[in-house]
Design a protein around this motif. Structure first.
Motif, PDB file in Angstrom:
ATOM      1  N   GLY A 125       0.815  -1.210   0.000  1.00  9.81           N
ATOM      2  CA  GLY A 125       0.000   0.000   0.000  1.00  9.81           C
ATOM      3  C   GLY A 125       0.848   1.259   0.000  1.00  9.81           C
ATOM      4  N   GLU A 126       0.191   2.390   0.089  1.00  9.78           N
ATOM      5  CA  GLU A 126       0.863   3.683   0.015  1.00  9.78           C
ATOM      6  C   GLU A 126       1.477   4.082   1.357  1.00  9.78           C
ATOM      7  OE1 GLU A 126      -2.223   3.002  -1.284  1.00  9.78           O
ATOM      8  OE2 GLU A 126      -1.182   2.744  -3.197  1.00  9.78           O
ATOM      9  N   THR A 127       1.038   3.412   2.420  1.00 13.09           N
ATOM     10  CA  THR A 127       1.597   3.661   3.748  1.00 13.09           C
ATOM     11  C   THR A 127       1.788   2.298   4.415  1.00 13.09           C
ATOM     12  OG1 THR A 127      -0.647   3.795   4.672  1.00 13.09           O
ATOM     13  CG2 THR A 127       0.396   5.880   4.057  1.00 13.09           C
ATOM     14  N   PRO A 128       2.673   2.204   5.398  1.00  8.14           N
ATOM     15  CA  PRO A 128       2.850   0.915   6.083  1.00  8.14           C
ATOM     16  C   PRO A 128       1.743   0.681   7.106  1.00  8.14           C
ATOM     17  CG  PRO A 128       4.607   2.464   6.687  1.00  8.14           C
ATOM     18  CD  PRO A 128       3.625   3.217   5.860  1.00  8.14           C
ATOM     19  N   SER A 129       0.519   0.470   6.648  1.00 13.48           N
ATOM     20  CA  SER A 129      -0.637   0.349   7.545  1.00 13.48           C
ATOM     21  C   SER A 129      -1.218  -1.058   7.569  1.00 13.48           C
ATOM     22  CB  SER A 129      -1.748   1.308   7.098  1.00 13.48           C
ATOM     23  OG  SER A 129      -1.233   2.589   6.887  1.00 13.48           O
ATOM     24  N   TYR A 130      -1.318  -1.667   6.412  1.00 14.69           N
ATOM     25  CA  TYR A 130      -1.774  -3.068   6.366  1.00 14.69           C
ATOM     26  C   TYR A 130      -0.646  -3.951   6.905  1.00 14.69           C
ATOM     27  CZ  TYR A 130      -2.582  -7.676   4.342  1.00 14.69           C
ATOM     28  OH  TYR A 130      -2.711  -9.022   4.162  1.00 14.69           O
ATOM     29  N   CYS A 131       0.574  -3.662   6.478  1.00 11.94           N
ATOM     30  CA  CYS A 131       1.769  -4.339   6.997  1.00 11.94           C
ATOM     31  C   CYS A 131       2.925  -3.348   6.931  1.00 11.94           C
ATOM     32  CB  CYS A 131       2.068  -5.600   6.203  1.00 11.94           C
ATOM     33  SG  CYS A 131       2.567  -5.302   4.493  1.00 11.94           S
ATOM     34  N   GLU A 132       4.134  -3.814   7.246  1.00  8.16           N
ATOM     35  CA  GLU A 132       5.272  -2.884   7.295  1.00  8.16           C
ATOM     36  C   GLU A 132       5.663  -2.363   5.920  1.00  8.16           C
ATOM     37  OE1 GLU A 132       6.032  -6.028  10.521  1.00  8.16           O
ATOM     38  OE2 GLU A 132       5.115  -5.914   8.550  1.00  8.16           O
ATOM     39  N   GLU A 133       5.407  -3.154   4.895  1.00  6.51           N
ATOM     40  CA  GLU A 133       5.865  -2.746   3.570  1.00  6.51           C
ATOM     41  C   GLU A 133       4.980  -1.650   2.979  1.00  6.51           C
ATOM     42  OE1 GLU A 133       6.266  -7.116   2.170  1.00  6.51           O
ATOM     43  OE2 GLU A 133       7.745  -6.011   1.001  1.00  6.51           O
ATOM     44  N   TRP A 134       5.564  -0.815   2.184  1.00  6.11           N
ATOM     45  CA  TRP A 134       4.803   0.215   1.461  1.00  6.11           C
ATOM     46  C   TRP A 134       5.539   0.539   0.176  1.00  6.11           C
ATOM     47  CZ3 TRP A 134       6.120   5.795   1.819  1.00  6.11           C
ATOM     48  CH2 TRP A 134       7.324   6.025   2.494  1.00  6.11           C
ATOM     49  N   THR A 135       4.942   1.325  -0.682  1.00  4.51           N
ATOM     50  CA  THR A 135       5.495   1.530  -2.021  1.00  4.51           C
ATOM     51  C   THR A 135       6.978   1.905  -1.978  1.00  4.51           C
ATOM     52  OG1 THR A 135       3.313   2.357  -2.623  1.00  4.51           O
ATOM     53  CG2 THR A 135       5.060   2.659  -4.237  1.00  4.51           C
ATOM     54  N   GLU A 136       7.298   2.862  -1.124  1.00  2.00           N
ATOM     55  CA  GLU A 136       8.673   3.376  -1.094  1.00  2.00           C
ATOM     56  C   GLU A 136       9.668   2.322  -0.591  1.00  2.00           C
ATOM     57  OE1 GLU A 136       8.712   6.569  -2.364  1.00  2.00           O
ATOM     58  OE2 GLU A 136      10.876   6.282  -2.453  1.00  2.00           O
ATOM     59  N   SER A 137       9.284   1.562   0.429  1.00  2.00           N
ATOM     60  CA  SER A 137      10.205   0.535   0.943  1.00  2.00           C
ATOM     61  C   SER A 137      10.407  -0.537  -0.122  1.00  2.00           C
ATOM     62  CB  SER A 137       9.692  -0.070   2.253  1.00  2.00           C
ATOM     63  OG  SER A 137       8.617  -0.955   2.040  1.00  2.00           O
ATOM     64  N   CYS A 138       9.348  -0.868  -0.825  1.00  2.00           N
ATOM     65  CA  CYS A 138       9.455  -1.898  -1.863  1.00  2.00           C
ATOM     66  C   CYS A 138      10.320  -1.417  -3.028  1.00  2.00           C
ATOM     67  CB  CYS A 138       8.066  -2.304  -2.356  1.00  2.00           C
ATOM     68  SG  CYS A 138       7.167  -3.267  -1.123  1.00  2.00           S
ATOM     69  N   TRP A 139      10.188  -0.139  -3.359  1.00  2.00           N
ATOM     70  CA  TRP A 139      11.014   0.395  -4.455  1.00  2.00           C
ATOM     71  C   TRP A 139      12.496   0.240  -4.108  1.00  2.00           C
ATOM     72  CZ3 TRP A 139       9.969   1.835  -9.335  1.00  2.00           C
ATOM     73  CH2 TRP A 139      10.984   2.487 -10.039  1.00  2.00           C
ATOM     74  N   ALA A 140      12.841   0.615  -2.880  1.00  2.00           N
ATOM     75  CA  ALA A 140      14.246   0.528  -2.455  1.00  2.00           C
ATOM     76  C   ALA A 140      14.720  -0.925  -2.455  1.00  2.00           C
ATOM     77  CB  ALA A 140      14.410   1.147  -1.064  1.00  2.00           C
ATOM     78  N   VAL A 141      13.917  -1.799  -1.890  1.00  2.00           N
ATOM     79  CA  VAL A 141      14.330  -3.202  -1.784  1.00  2.00           C
ATOM     80  C   VAL A 141      14.406  -3.847  -3.178  1.00  2.00           C
ATOM     81  CG1 VAL A 141      13.613  -5.464  -0.907  1.00  2.00           C
ATOM     82  CG2 VAL A 141      13.490  -3.476   0.574  1.00  2.00           C
ATOM     83  N   LEU A 142      13.459  -3.506  -4.040  1.00  2.00           N
ATOM     84  CA  LEU A 142      13.459  -4.080  -5.385  1.00  2.00           C
ATOM     85  C   LEU A 142      14.655  -3.605  -6.201  1.00  2.00           C
ATOM     86  CD1 LEU A 142       9.646  -3.944  -6.169  1.00  2.00           C
ATOM     87  CD2 LEU A 142      11.110  -5.961  -6.488  1.00  2.00           C
TER      88      LEU A 142
END
Ligand code: OSB
Ligand code: MG
Length: 369
Positions: A51-68
């Motif tokens: 999602g757009e914020t880490p609300s459903y779980c810890e991951e969010w768009t920005e964290s995924c972009w960095a990790v990917l």
């Protein structure tokens, strides 16, 4: 096979209608897509469900972009890979970040199915080409609006209605829905909005004969859920805390719930989904496919996964037009009058990706090569 190129693309897409859960409202999605290609130029597509914020779980768009971009892509780029089923293991030494992992893992599954010229659903081991569909309806501004939405979806043929619930939107709303719509297949999803202190309220929902109550307690809990399940008749369905086949095994052992909502992104992709589906099937725990407001690419992966034999309850897999004015796949996902989706016969995810539409929606892009 060898992955000779990876393209990561972030698109911005406005939802037809806002979607509200106990953790907030979403109007616009920020979705990362992955395109992987092999040396012949064949390509596979995956979607990040964070999602757009880490609300459903810890991951969010920005964290995924960095990790990917920084961590995961280099692991599989230019690497000789036995099969898509192996991608999960290659990424194993990186902890967590399952939604980011699933983005690439599912793209490689699509690519492999295309190389083999088979539909992804068959390649995964799917058996039911026609899948049962339900809808997830967010919290609305008024009960009238909720009624209208439920009526629209019932008219469209959907087989079960899930409504989001939260402490300001629970008992009375469900009571009114039951009165207005009779014995439809109805369930509630709390997205972790309650604690064991709310056991009286949760017990009182038993009178509504809900098909299930999804994730009433904290996102990381499977112990209190077991306690709660002993005290309520309504079957508990787990969503947020099940990240792996091991989590599923433990939840089954503890009797934390009777049903599991399986989401590709949450568990890290198709390989882990298949393992969870198998464990649940062996233990007579029904599973169904959850949704994360996906664009057509994620939706297509969800359809493929839902054809596995353990998916015995209607999923949150519904038509593109419920979310998007214009989807990024062609044709858009459509639902039959019987509330089903028929998995496509074409190779891979079975839908064409509309590259020019994706380009219009793109806000950033990175090629890993
Ligand atoms: O809990 O299932 C959930 C959407 C965003 C985050 C969490 C959830 C949901 C949904 C929507 O319920 C399902 C859908 O995509 O239609
Ligand atoms: Mg849920």
């Amino acid at each position: 096979m060898k992955i000779s190129g990876i393209e990561l693309i972030e698109i911005k897409m406005r939802l037809v209608h806002f979607f509200e859960t106990s953790f907030g409202r979403t109007y616009e999605r920020r979705i990362i897509l992955a395109r992987v290609e092999d040396e012949t130029g064949a390509e596979g597509w995956g979607e990040c469900t964070a999602g757009e914020t880490p609300s459903y779980c810890e991951e969010w768009t920005e964290s995924c972009w960095a990790v990917l971009t920084e961590i995961l892509s280099p692991v599989i780029l230019n690497r000789e890979i036995e099969s898509a089923a192996e991608v999960w293991d290659l990424m194993k030494k990186i902890r967590g970040n399952r939604m980011a992992k699933a983005t690439l893992e599912t793209a490689v599954w699509d690519l492999e199915a295309k190389q083999l010229n088979v539909p992804l659903w068959k390649h995964l081991g799917g058996v039911n080409q026609e899948i049962d569909c339900g809808v997830s309806i967010g919290i609305q501004d008024s009960v009238e609006q909720l009624f209208e939405k439920i009526q629209t979806e019932l008219d469209a043929g959907y087989k079960r209605i899930k409504i989001k619930i939260a402490p300001h939107w629970d008992y009375e709303v469900i009571e009114k829905v039951r009165k207005r719509f009779g014995d439809i297949l109805l369930m509630g999803d709390a997205n972790s909005a309650y604690t064991l202190d709310d056991v009286d309220l949760l017990k009182s929902l038993d009178e509504f004969d809900l098909m299930m109550l999804e994730q009433p307690l904290p996102h990381d809990d499977i112990v209190d859920h077991a306690r709660l399940q002993q005290q309520i008749k309504t079957p508990i369905c787990l969503d947020e805390p099940i990240h792996s086949a091991d989590d599923a095994r433990k939840a089954i052992e503890l009797k934390s719930g009777k049903i599991i909502n399986l989401k590709n992104g949450r568990v890290g992709g198709h390989s882990e989904s298949k393992r969870i589906e198998a464990i649940c099937r062996e233990n007579n725990i029904p599973v169904w496919c959850g949704g994360m407001l996906e664009s057509g690419i994620g939706r297509a992966h969800n359809i493929a996964m839902s054809t596995l034999p353990g998916f015995t309850l209607p999923g949150d897999v519904s038509a593109s037009k419920r979310y998007w004015v214009e989807d990024i796949i062609e044709p858009p996902v459509e639902v039959t009058e019987q509330g089903t989706i028929i998995a496509p016969e074409k190779a891979g995810i079975g839908f064409d990706v509309r590259r020019e539409r994706i380009d219009e929606l793109t806000v950033r892009k990175e090629e890993i090569a």
